[in-house]
Design a protein around this motif. Structure first.
Motif, short mmCIF file in Angstrom:
data_model
loop_
_atom_site.label_atom_id
_atom_site.label_comp_id
_atom_site.label_asym_id
_atom_site.label_seq_id
_atom_site.Cartn_x
_atom_site.Cartn_y
_atom_site.Cartn_z
N TYR A 141 -7.06 -5.39 1.70
CA TYR A 141 -6.74 -5.18 3.07
C TYR A 141 -8.10 -5.27 3.89
O TYR A 141 -9.19 -4.69 3.54
N GLN A 150 -9.54 -3.57 7.53
CA GLN A 150 -9.37 -2.46 8.49
C GLN A 150 -10.39 -2.55 9.59
O GLN A 150 -11.42 -2.19 9.44
N PHE A 198 -4.46 -5.21 -4.56
CA PHE A 198 -4.29 -5.57 -3.12
C PHE A 198 -5.50 -5.71 -2.44
O PHE A 198 -6.57 -4.85 -2.68
N PRO A 251 -4.71 -0.71 8.16
CA PRO A 251 -4.99 -1.73 7.30
C PRO A 251 -4.16 -2.77 7.56
O PRO A 251 -2.89 -2.76 7.65
N PHE A 308 -6.25 3.56 -3.39
CA PHE A 308 -7.26 2.68 -2.66
C PHE A 308 -8.92 3.09 -2.88
O PHE A 308 -9.18 4.29 -3.33
N GLY A 309 -9.69 2.23 -2.96
CA GLY A 309 -11.09 2.49 -2.83
C GLY A 309 -11.51 2.69 -1.67
O GLY A 309 -10.61 3.00 -0.35
N LYS A 310 -12.81 3.35 -1.37
CA LYS A 310 -13.29 3.62 -0.17
C LYS A 310 -13.47 2.86 0.56
O LYS A 310 -13.76 2.93 2.08
N LEU A 327 -10.80 -3.11 2.04
CA LEU A 327 -10.11 -2.17 1.27
C LEU A 327 -9.42 -2.57 -0.01
O LEU A 327 -8.82 -3.72 0.40
N GLY A 342 5.40 1.31 -5.03
CA GLY A 342 4.47 1.30 -3.76
C GLY A 342 3.26 2.21 -3.82
O GLY A 342 2.42 2.22 -2.89
N ASN A 343 2.91 2.87 -4.96
CA ASN A 343 2.05 4.01 -5.15
C ASN A 343 0.65 3.34 -5.23
O ASN A 343 0.41 2.86 -6.41
N LEU A 344 -0.08 3.14 -4.30
CA LEU A 344 -1.46 2.24 -4.25
C LEU A 344 -2.71 3.39 -4.17
O LEU A 344 -2.59 4.41 -3.78
N PHE A 360 -2.84 -6.47 5.55
CA PHE A 360 -2.81 -7.05 4.30
C PHE A 360 -3.59 -8.36 4.38
O PHE A 360 -3.24 -9.12 5.29
#
Lengths: 114, 112
Positions: free
Chosen positions: B36, B38, B34, B44, B102-104, B87, B98-100, B46
């Motif tokens: 996003y 922000q 995914f 965030p 994320f990168g920084k 992101l 739904g457990n994502l 989508f």
């Protein structure tokens, strides 16, 4: 279509105090998520609800954090007692049954613990 | 360990100067990748979901691509309003749907 609503937008508390955040997801979205986003980091999932049941709370610090989603709609996240390292933005998101369209995030609550 | 790494951390472009953002992932079976956007003080927003290597998605000046190890977000002729943090997040088998992870993020600044 109304988006995800969160309140309050900002909160400042002393360490060891308690705090609660509220989230109202997009109408019809069965899945609700709470994330913690520390400054300069990506969001980290704390807990995921499907309707009013918990799907995943593996990263929720259960000694101080709790969350509930009554009637499968609104949700509250509570921290008691707060620590300095809990300072972060707490994001609520919701999604329809298929996550193909992504999760829809609220504006977040910025928590500062002094 | 499942993780998502984004580079660069920050990118400054002149208006019209095209570039790419990188997202490399190591997860135990990718369910979906995914992207996003922000903006400061907001949650965030989508942008895209990619599922398999070779897949591409486009939206205005943005194009996302996916390989077996990384994803790229290409920005063509960016405008100042494209300035934001981008992101990347991975959903993986073994986690809830739904457990994502994320990168920084990559903070993009586009100067006029």
């Amino acid at each position: 279509e109304a988006g995800v609503a969160q309140s309050p937008r900002y909160k400042i508390i002393e360490k060891r105090q308690s705090v609660a955040f509220w989230c109202n997801p997009i109408s019809g979205h069965a899945t609700l998520y709470w994330y913690q986003q520390i400054l300069g980091q990506g969001p980290k999932l704390l807990i995921q609800f499907q309707n009013n049941g918990v799907v995943d709370d593996s990263q929720l610090p259960k000694d101080r954090f709790s969350a509930e989603r009554l009637k499968g709609v609104d949700s509250t996240l509570k921290i008691q007692p707060a620590k300095l390292e809990d300072s972060a933005v707490y994001l609520c998101a919701s999604s329809p049954p298929s996550v193909a369209g992504g999760q829809f995030f609220g504006p977040g609550t910025r928590l500062t613990v002094l | 360990e499942d993780q998502v790494t984004q580079s660069p951390e920050a990118l400054r472009l002149q208006e019209g100067e095209s570039s790419s953002l990188n997202c490399s992932y190591t997860v135990s079976g990718l369910r979906g990748l995914f992207w996003y956007r922000q903006d400061p003080g907001k949650g965030p927003e989508f942008l895209f979901t990619l599922y398999s290597a070779g897949e591409e998605k486009e939206k205005e000046r943005l194009k996302a691509t996916l390989t077996k190890k990384e994803s790229f977000l290409h920005i063509t002729a960016p405008k100042p309003e494209d300035s934001a943090t981008y992101l990347c997040a991975a959903a993986y088998y073994g986690g809830s749907q739904g457990n994502l992870i994320f990168g920084k993020g990559t903070k993009l600044s586009v100067k006029p």
